[in-house]
Motif scaffolding. Structure first.
Motif, short mmCIF file in Angstrom:
data_model
loop_
_atom_site.label_atom_id
_atom_site.label_comp_id
_atom_site.label_asym_id
_atom_site.label_seq_id
_atom_site.Cartn_x
_atom_site.Cartn_y
_atom_site.Cartn_z
N ILE A 32 0.84 -1.20 0.00
CA ILE A 32 0.00 0.00 0.00
C ILE A 32 0.87 1.25 0.00
O ILE A 32 0.61 2.21 -0.73
N ILE A 33 1.93 1.24 0.79
CA ILE A 33 2.84 2.38 0.84
C ILE A 33 3.53 2.56 -0.51
O ILE A 33 3.66 3.69 -1.01
N ARG A 34 3.95 1.47 -1.15
CA ARG A 34 4.57 1.57 -2.48
C ARG A 34 3.59 2.17 -3.49
O ARG A 34 3.96 2.99 -4.33
N GLN A 35 2.33 1.74 -3.43
CA GLN A 35 1.31 2.30 -4.33
C GLN A 35 1.16 3.80 -4.11
O GLN A 35 1.06 4.58 -5.06
N GLY A 36 1.16 4.20 -2.84
CA GLY A 36 1.04 5.63 -2.52
C GLY A 36 2.24 6.42 -3.02
O GLY A 36 2.09 7.53 -3.55
N ILE A 37 3.44 5.86 -2.87
CA ILE A 37 4.64 6.53 -3.37
C ILE A 37 4.56 6.67 -4.89
O ILE A 37 4.89 7.72 -5.45
N HIS A 38 4.11 5.61 -5.57
CA HIS A 38 4.00 5.66 -7.02
C HIS A 38 3.00 6.74 -7.45
O HIS A 38 3.27 7.52 -8.38
N LEU A 39 1.86 6.82 -6.79
CA LEU A 39 0.88 7.85 -7.12
C LEU A 39 1.44 9.24 -6.90
O LEU A 39 1.25 10.14 -7.72
N ALA A 40 2.17 9.44 -5.80
CA ALA A 40 2.78 10.74 -5.53
C ALA A 40 3.83 11.07 -6.58
O ALA A 40 3.91 12.21 -7.05
N ALA A 41 4.63 10.09 -6.97
CA ALA A 41 5.66 10.32 -7.98
C ALA A 41 5.03 10.71 -9.31
O ALA A 41 5.48 11.65 -9.98
N MET A 42 3.99 10.00 -9.72
CA MET A 42 3.35 10.29 -11.00
C MET A 42 2.64 11.64 -10.99
O MET A 42 2.62 12.35 -11.99
N ALA A 43 2.07 12.01 -9.84
CA ALA A 43 1.36 13.28 -9.74
C ALA A 43 2.33 14.46 -9.83
O ALA A 43 1.93 15.57 -10.20
N ASN A 44 3.60 14.24 -9.51
CA ASN A 44 4.58 15.32 -9.51
C ASN A 44 5.58 15.23 -10.65
O ASN A 44 6.54 15.98 -10.71
#
Length: 88
Positions: A32-44
């Motif tokens: 779940i944390i990896r998914q959140g990091i990926h979403l944050a990375a893609m959003a920025n």
């Protein structure tokens, strides 16, 4: 995929929510944390290419609701005519 370990500080309430979600979904908290990091990375992310590479000529103003409705109706009619083999 190669992973790299990192440490972050997180709010205890957020971690509790992640723990519950992981249990409910049957996956690890780390996933779940990896998914959140990926979403944050893609959003920025800054993209090399613009989202829209083509420009369209227009009047320079926002079309009215009636103009949009008419344009869509015309496109539907053209599509129906081309699929039935008749020319407009």
């Amino acid at each position: 995929m190669s992973m790299k370990r990192t440490n972050v500080y997180a709010d205890p309430e957020d971690l509790a929510i992640i723990k519950e979600a992981a249990k409910r979904r049957g996956i690890s908290e780390a996933e779940i944390i990896r998914q959140g990091i990926h979403l944050a990375a893609m959003a920025n992310r800054v993209w090399d290419e613009p989202l829209f590479s083509r420009t369209f000529e227009g009047t320079g103003r926002t079309p009215s609701k009636a103009e949009v409705r008419d344009a869509v109706a015309d496109a539907v009619r053209r599509e129906a005519d081309s699929s039935s083999g008749t020319a407009a």
